[in-house]
Scaffold this motif. Structure first.
Motif, PDB file in Angstrom:
ATOM      1  N   ARG A  83     -12.612 -39.072 -10.526  1.00  0.00           N
ATOM      2  CA  ARG A  83     -11.785 -38.024  -9.849  1.00  0.00           C
ATOM      3  C   ARG A  83     -12.209 -38.041  -8.429  1.00  0.00           C
ATOM      4  O   ARG A  83     -11.455 -37.681  -7.582  1.00  0.00           O
ATOM      5  CB  ARG A  83     -12.172 -36.617 -10.602  1.00  0.00           C
ATOM      6  N   LYS A  84     -13.539 -37.896  -8.189  1.00  0.00           N
ATOM      7  CA  LYS A  84     -13.803 -37.784  -6.592  1.00  0.00           C
ATOM      8  C   LYS A  84     -13.574 -39.182  -5.730  1.00  0.00           C
ATOM      9  O   LYS A  84     -13.140 -38.752  -4.715  1.00  0.00           O
ATOM     10  CB  LYS A  84     -15.669 -38.061  -6.706  1.00  0.00           C
TER      11      LYS A  84
ATOM     12  N   ASP B  39     -16.525 -30.881  -9.625  1.00  0.00           N
ATOM     13  CA  ASP B  39     -15.895 -31.543  -8.590  1.00  0.00           C
ATOM     14  C   ASP B  39     -14.725 -30.895  -7.765  1.00  0.00           C
ATOM     15  O   ASP B  39     -14.311 -31.330  -6.575  1.00  0.00           O
ATOM     16  CB  ASP B  39     -14.985 -32.544  -9.513  1.00  0.00           C
TER      17      ASP B  39
ATOM     18  N   ASP C 129     -15.776 -40.139 -15.720  1.00  0.00           N
ATOM     19  CA  ASP C 129     -14.463 -39.443 -15.280  1.00  0.00           C
ATOM     20  C   ASP C 129     -14.677 -38.807 -14.038  1.00  0.00           C
ATOM     21  O   ASP C 129     -13.662 -38.470 -13.199  1.00  0.00           O
ATOM     22  CB  ASP C 129     -14.105 -38.510 -16.197  1.00  0.00           C
ATOM     23  N   SER C 130     -15.845 -38.261 -13.857  1.00  0.00           N
ATOM     24  CA  SER C 130     -16.263 -37.340 -12.465  1.00  0.00           C
ATOM     25  C   SER C 130     -16.015 -38.198 -11.532  1.00  0.00           C
ATOM     26  O   SER C 130     -15.355 -38.039 -10.292  1.00  0.00           O
ATOM     27  CB  SER C 130     -17.512 -36.771 -12.536  1.00  0.00           C
TER      28      SER C 130
ATOM     29  N   SER D 235     -10.484 -40.585  -6.024  1.00  0.00           N
ATOM     30  CA  SER D 235      -9.118 -40.310  -5.979  1.00  0.00           C
ATOM     31  C   SER D 235      -8.973 -39.180  -4.966  1.00  0.00           C
ATOM     32  O   SER D 235      -7.584 -38.975  -4.799  1.00  0.00           O
ATOM     33  CB  SER D 235      -8.559 -40.101  -7.072  1.00  0.00           C
TER      34      SER D 235
ATOM     35  N   ARG E 274     -15.777 -30.921 -14.160  1.00  0.00           N
ATOM     36  CA  ARG E 274     -14.604 -30.593 -13.284  1.00  0.00           C
ATOM     37  C   ARG E 274     -14.850 -29.386 -12.407  1.00  0.00           C
ATOM     38  O   ARG E 274     -14.273 -29.466 -11.017  1.00  0.00           O
ATOM     39  CB  ARG E 274     -13.563 -30.319 -14.325  1.00  0.00           C
TER      40      ARG E 274
END
Length: 147
Positions: A136-137, A93, A132-133, A139, A90
């Protein structure tokens, strides 16, 4: 990481690095892995992992600014073992800046009770952390078309 050992200069050296460069969000240090006295090498550990110095990417190896922790957020309790990996993903990111103090300031204990003995669970959690990473990237603004 309650069973790891900080060497006397750890906080001082890492704090100095943060003071020297106000653009850094957190500072890591090198660690020496060692086998707990009287303990056999656990089945999950390899001999080359003992008495070696490597970069530390776990909570006991990091010193961060309060604002950094507030920006990234707390450790995610959905991860039993890989919560620290999730936190570092996180932070990455978000584009946070980090540096290393290239000095062994942490001694990481290897023993039969380390969470790393649960290899299947670690691997499953690490896959979730990576996915998850990626989500996130994808989005993030300017990430391009979703596939």
């Amino acid at each position: 990481d309650q069973d790891d050992l900080w060497l006397p200069r750890k906080i001082e050296a890492q704090m100095q690095r943060l003071l020297d460069d106000p653009t850094l969000d957190f500072v890591l240090t090198e660690q020496e892995r060692f086998l707990e006295p009287g303990c056999d090498l656990p089945s999950w550990a390899r001999p080359h992992q003992v008495h070696t110095t490597v970069g530390g990417f776990e909570p006991s190896a990091v010193l961060m600014r309060r604002a950094t922790f507030e920006r990234v957020g707390p450790f995610d309790p959905r991860y039993v073992i890989a919560s620290d990996c999730d936190w570092f993903f996180r932070a990455n990111d978000l584009g946070l800046r980090s540096a290393f103090v290239y000095e062994t300031l942490l001694r990481r204990r290897i023993h039969a009770g380390n969470n790393s003995r649960f290899t299947e669970r670690i691997n499953a959690e690490l896959r979730r952390v990576a996915l998850d990473s990626i989500r996130r990237k994808r989005s993030m603004p300017g990430a391009g078309p979703q596939s």
